[in-house]
Design a protein around this motif. Structure first.
Motif, PDB file in Angstrom:
ATOM      1  N   ARG A 167       0.839  -1.198   0.000  1.00  0.00           N
ATOM      2  CA  ARG A 167       0.000   0.000   0.000  1.00  0.00           C
ATOM      3  C   ARG A 167       0.872   1.245   0.000  1.00  0.00           C
ATOM      4  NH1 ARG A 167      -3.008  -0.764   5.671  1.00  0.00           N
ATOM      5  NH2 ARG A 167      -2.761  -2.913   5.068  1.00  0.00           N
ATOM      6  N   ASP A 168       0.391   2.304  -0.639  1.00  0.00           N
ATOM      7  CA  ASP A 168       1.141   3.560  -0.671  1.00  0.00           C
ATOM      8  C   ASP A 168       1.218   4.175   0.719  1.00  0.00           C
ATOM      9  OD1 ASP A 168       1.855   3.617  -3.303  1.00  0.00           O
ATOM     10  OD2 ASP A 168       0.282   4.995  -3.936  1.00  0.00           O
ATOM     11  N   ARG A 169       2.375   4.737   1.020  1.00  0.00           N
ATOM     12  CA  ARG A 169       2.594   5.443   2.274  1.00  0.00           C
ATOM     13  C   ARG A 169       3.395   6.703   1.966  1.00  0.00           C
ATOM     14  NH1 ARG A 169      -0.540   3.830   6.204  1.00  0.00           N
ATOM     15  NH2 ARG A 169       0.952   4.341   7.794  1.00  0.00           N
ATOM     16  N   ARG A 170       3.074   7.754   2.701  1.00  0.00           N
ATOM     17  CA  ARG A 170       3.899   8.961   2.648  1.00  0.00           C
ATOM     18  C   ARG A 170       5.005   8.775   3.678  1.00  0.00           C
ATOM     19  NH1 ARG A 170       0.105  14.298   2.683  1.00  0.00           N
ATOM     20  NH2 ARG A 170       1.363  15.049   0.971  1.00  0.00           N
ATOM     21  N   TYR A 171       6.249   8.895   3.240  1.00  0.00           N
ATOM     22  CA  TYR A 171       7.390   8.831   4.154  1.00  0.00           C
ATOM     23  C   TYR A 171       7.716  10.253   4.575  1.00  0.00           C
ATOM     24  CZ  TYR A 171       8.431   3.922   3.305  1.00  0.00           C
ATOM     25  OH  TYR A 171       8.378   2.566   3.245  1.00  0.00           O
ATOM     26  N   TYR A 172       7.707  10.466   5.880  1.00  0.00           N
ATOM     27  CA  TYR A 172       8.005  11.778   6.433  1.00  0.00           C
ATOM     28  C   TYR A 172       9.342  11.764   7.141  1.00  0.00           C
ATOM     29  CZ  TYR A 172       3.526  13.901   5.469  1.00  0.00           C
ATOM     30  OH  TYR A 172       2.448  14.461   4.831  1.00  0.00           O
ATOM     31  N   LYS A 173      10.004  12.934   7.117  1.00  0.00           N
ATOM     32  CA  LYS A 173      11.307  13.084   7.767  1.00  0.00           C
ATOM     33  C   LYS A 173      11.349  14.414   8.485  1.00  0.00           C
ATOM     34  CE  LYS A 173      16.251  13.443   6.666  1.00  0.00           C
ATOM     35  NZ  LYS A 173      17.234  13.434   5.556  1.00  0.00           N
ATOM     36  N   LEU A 174      11.822  14.369   9.722  1.00  0.00           N
ATOM     37  CA  LEU A 174      12.100  15.578  10.483  1.00  0.00           C
ATOM     38  C   LEU A 174      13.603  15.612  10.696  1.00  0.00           C
ATOM     39  CD1 LEU A 174      11.137  18.061  12.168  1.00  0.00           C
ATOM     40  CD2 LEU A 174      11.157  16.522  14.146  1.00  0.00           C
ATOM     41  N   THR A 175      14.274  16.587  10.096  1.00  0.00           N
ATOM     42  CA  THR A 175      15.711  16.755  10.293  1.00  0.00           C
ATOM     43  C   THR A 175      15.911  17.495  11.605  1.00  0.00           C
ATOM     44  OG1 THR A 175      16.046  16.816   7.908  1.00  0.00           O
ATOM     45  CG2 THR A 175      17.834  17.671   9.296  1.00  0.00           C
ATOM     46  N   LEU A 176      16.763  16.919  12.445  1.00  0.00           N
ATOM     47  CA  LEU A 176      16.995  17.506  13.783  1.00  0.00           C
ATOM     48  C   LEU A 176      18.228  18.397  13.788  1.00  0.00           C
ATOM     49  CD1 LEU A 176      16.280  14.292  15.857  1.00  0.00           C
ATOM     50  CD2 LEU A 176      14.723  16.182  15.416  1.00  0.00           C
TER      51      LEU A 176
END
Length: 176
Positions: A167-176
């Motif tokens: 299934r499609d998923r949005r991959y999210y990233k928070l750069t610290l």
């Protein structure tokens, strides 16, 4: 997992604490309650019992309690516990000092208390304190309530691609 001081993330009427194996039945009950009211069950790739066991043994889960009732929980793990399954690795990025935000579940009866946002803030602060470089998460493209919370916290969608069972998923990233 070493979490930041949780006192800053308290919500009036609730107690936040790290969860233990004794809390597993409460986590499963929330999973069932959440899955029962989802507009589309594909929005959430449900965690399995063995994953709950892993998170609890790694001390990677915190929750909000209303007395003895678990109202919501969130789980995050460092990349070294995820190995090749880390989201950074799946995306072909450096896994070093990254974290994966696995789950956040709030019982439908307790929504509207900002628990999701508080988990995001706690995990951000905790990962920073541990020298983290980034936190990753996946969200269903149709689950706007969830990805809105991530974007509000500063996460950016890196890519939408198939994950888990295709299934499609949005991959999210928070750069610290």
């Amino acid at each position: 997992m070493k979490f930041a001081d949780m006192t800053s993330y308290q919500i009036p009427g609730f107690t936040m604490r790290q969860l233990t194996p004794a809390d597993k039945p409460k986590m499963i009950a929330i999973r069932e309650a959440v899955m029962a009211v989802l507009p589309d069950p594909r929005w959430y790739f449900s965690m399995e019992d063995w994953e709950i066991d892993e998170w609890l043994s790694e001390q990677s889960v915190v929750g909000y309690l209303d007395g003895e009732v678990l109202a919501g929980f969130g789980a995050i793990t460092p990349e070294h516990e995820r190995g090749d399954h880390s989201y950074a690795g799946v995306l072909g990025e450096s896994r070093e000092n990254t974290f994966d935000f696995h789950d956040v579940m709030v019982h439908p009866a307790y929504r509207g208390h900002r628990m999701h946002q508080q988990f995001l803030s706690l995990f951000t602060q905790s990962a920073r304190a541990l020298g983290g470089k980034a936190i990753y998460a996946t969200v269903d493209p149709e689950n706007s309530a969830s990805w809105y919370n991530f974007e509000k916290e500063g996460y950016r969608c890196v890519v939408t691609q198939p994950a888990y069972d295709g299934r499609d998923r949005r991959y999210y990233k928070l750069t610290l």
